[in-house]
Design an enzyme around this catalytic site. Structure first.
Site, PDB file in Angstrom:
ATOM      1  N   HIS A 155       0.722  -1.148  -0.040  1.00 19.38           N
ATOM      2  CA  HIS A 155      -0.125  -0.018  -0.048  1.00 19.38           C
ATOM      3  C   HIS A 155       0.778   1.205   0.117  1.00 19.38           C
ATOM      4  O   HIS A 155       0.401   2.340   0.473  1.00 19.38           O
ATOM      5  CB  HIS A 155      -1.091  -0.069   1.233  1.00 19.38           C
ATOM      6  CG  HIS A 155      -1.582  -1.179   1.526  1.00 19.38           C
ATOM      7  ND1 HIS A 155      -2.870  -1.661   0.604  1.00 19.38           N
ATOM      8  CD2 HIS A 155      -1.199  -2.275   2.171  1.00 19.38           C
ATOM      9  CE1 HIS A 155      -3.284  -2.625   1.332  1.00 19.38           C
ATOM     10  NE2 HIS A 155      -2.099  -3.359   2.049  1.00 19.38           N
ATOM     11  N   SER A 276      15.105  21.544 -16.366  1.00 21.34           N
ATOM     12  CA  SER A 276      13.794  22.510 -16.630  1.00 21.34           C
ATOM     13  C   SER A 276      14.229  23.610 -17.115  1.00 21.34           C
ATOM     14  O   SER A 276      15.245  24.417 -16.968  1.00 21.34           O
ATOM     15  CB  SER A 276      13.152  22.825 -15.386  1.00 21.34           C
ATOM     16  OG  SER A 276      12.330  23.883 -15.394  1.00 21.34           O
ATOM     17  N   GLU A 289       9.448   8.472 -16.991  1.00 22.24           N
ATOM     18  CA  GLU A 289       7.884   8.936 -17.445  1.00 22.24           C
ATOM     19  C   GLU A 289       7.604   8.621 -18.861  1.00 22.24           C
ATOM     20  O   GLU A 289       6.564   8.153 -18.943  1.00 22.24           O
ATOM     21  CB  GLU A 289       8.044  10.498 -17.091  1.00 22.24           C
ATOM     22  CG  GLU A 289       8.141  11.023 -15.700  1.00 22.24           C
ATOM     23  CD  GLU A 289       8.468  12.648 -15.598  1.00 22.24           C
ATOM     24  OE1 GLU A 289       7.722  13.153 -16.148  1.00 22.24           O
ATOM     25  OE2 GLU A 289       9.577  12.729 -15.065  1.00 22.24           O
TER      26      GLU A 289
END
Ligand code: ARG
Length: 453
Positions: A155, A276, A289
């Site tokens: 979990h 970035s 990703e």
């Protein structure tokens, strides 16, 4: 004039030509198309349907078409529709009317089925090798940093302490099964449809087994209608791709999480990280990703292949021409994702000391206290309850198991003795789990050896 235009007076509308051509995607398999044609010509010669000179003319002509396609000096126009007609019509330009004999005892329906199977066999082999490379990179990583203590989660909550190697091995076995799915799929892919004709076979005395052998297939598809109409072998390949990218996507998600300061288990290598344009400090795990994102594309490909065939009457229908967009995309994307994963795992670094202090006395050791009592003969259910009340006792005092003294332990259960504290040592807790497949280092080493073998 199209090669099939005999019964037509006019040509197709320009818009329809653009709509119906498959050359764009088909040209990815011109090598396979030429190889199939060469095998077919050779076999036609062997059974006496072509003379030796005719066979030689056709093979030499096909070799020329192939080098023109390789070099880009022949760029077929869309009026040729697909790779089969592009190759055949260029062949006829080069060798003259004898080129028209090549299409004896075959149809584009069995040709396309053959080409795609050949293309898939090479690409499944590439996928299999890429997977082997990734498993190898993970094993190397395990040998290097596998004995790093991390929390094992359920979990996404801390569960039990484990070695990083134990965690990575879970992925290795998933990828190992992906490989076995690839090889299993290859056994069904490895059958030649060539010579099925449009669907009914041919009156000519061909030898399908011989052309299959010449192309390197292990055998032939038994039924001519099945040979041209079935696409389950392609759906199966897309399914195994979908399952494989699911594994990669889970791993990608963990790399994304693990490279945050919150988890801080890995640091992505520069070669697979991005910055970035506004936040100068960024070192983003974009490669991971993208793997996670591309998994969605592969699911879409599988869905398209299933839906495309659903409800199609036998045998060939033009709908089937759409299969390659999805299939080639699924294969190409999956192979690229596997390669990215290997790149990431080979270049990242592991924070090997990150959790050694942080987890001291952590409640993820609660199972150890229960197991300690169980080892002393206390029923596990009771032991579990006692350990739970010790968690509460510590939590109520704003701390963790580091607060425990022998007195406190004994107040909770008389079976506790001084050696209970040994069970709260992190490394000992991990190393105690020597059951088959457990997290103990000996088990990690055993599994790496199995995977390497
Ligand atoms: N371009 C077609 C395809 O990719 C080849 C088979 C065409 N057959 C036909 N009967 N129109 O599926």
């Amino acid at each position: 004039m199209a090669l099939w235009s005999g019964r037509f007076e006019g040509g197709p509308a320009a818009a329809f030509q653009r709509f119906s051509e498959s050359l764009g995607v088909d040209l990815m398999m011109f090598e396979e198309d030429v190889a199939g044609s060469m095998a077919h010509a050779t076999m036609l010669g062997e059974v006496g349907l072509l003379s030796e000179t005719e066979v030689k003319t056709l093979i030499d002509g096909l070799a020329q078409v192939r080098s023109e396609l390789r070099e880009g000096t022949y760029t077929p126009g869309i009026e040729l529709e697909d790779v089969h007609m592009a190759v055949e019509s260029r062949l006829i330009d080069i060798v003259g009317p004898v080129g028209g004999k090549l299409h004896t005892a075959r149809s584009r329906n069995d040709q396309v089925a053959t080409d795609v199977r050949l293309w898939m066999l090479s690409n499944l082999r590439i996928l299999d090798e890429a997977l082997a490379g990734l498993i190898d990179a993970l094993c190397t990583r395990i040998e290097q940093d596998g004995r790093t203590l991390i929390p094992g989660f359920t979990h996404l909550q801390r569960g039990q302490p484990i070695w990083l190697g134990h965690h990575l091995l879970a992925y290795c076995w998933m990828l190992h099964r992906d490989r076995s799915r690839v090889r299993d799929c290859m056994t069904r892919m490895d059958l030649s449809p060539l010579g099925a004709g449009a669907m009914a076979g041919t009156p000519h005395p061909i030898d399908r087994k011989r052309s299959a052998e010449l192309m390197g297939f292990a055998g032939v598809v038994e039924n001519a209608m099945d040979a041209v109409a079935a696409r389950d072998h392609l759906q199966e390949a897309a399914s195994l791709c979908a399952i494989c990218v699911t594994h990669l996507s889970r791993m990608a998600e963990e790399l994304v999480l693990w490279s945050t300061p919150e988890f801080k288990i890995v640091r992505m290598g520069e070669a697979y990280a991005t910055g970035s344009s506004i936040m100068p400090q960024k070192r983003n795990p974009d490669a991971a990703e993208l793997v996670r994102g591309k998994a969605g594309r592969v699911y879409g490909d599988l869905q398209a292949l299933l839906t495309m065939v659903k409800g199609l009457p036998l045998a060939y229908n033009r709908d089937l021409q759409e299969d390659r967009h999805s299939l080639f995309d699924a294969m190409g994307t999956t192979i690229a994702c596997v390669e990215m994963m290997q790149g990431m795992w080979s270049t990242l670094s592991v924070y090997t000391e990150r959790y050694t202090e942080v987890l001291k006395g952590d409640f993820l050791l609660a199972t150890e206290l229960a197991d300690y009592l169980a080892a002393k003969g206390v029923p596990f259910r009771d032991a579990h309850h006692v350990s739970g009340s010790l968690v509460k006792w510590c939590e109520d005092r704003g701390g963790n198991f580091s607060l425990l003294t022998l007195e406190v332990l004994q107040e909770h259960h008389s079976a506790f003795e001084a050696d209970a504290f040994d069970w709260l040592e992190l490394e000992a807790a991990v190393e105690r789990r020597v059951s088959h497949g457990g997290t103990a280092w000996s088990e990690v080493v055993r599994q790496v050896a199995l995977l390497r073998a």
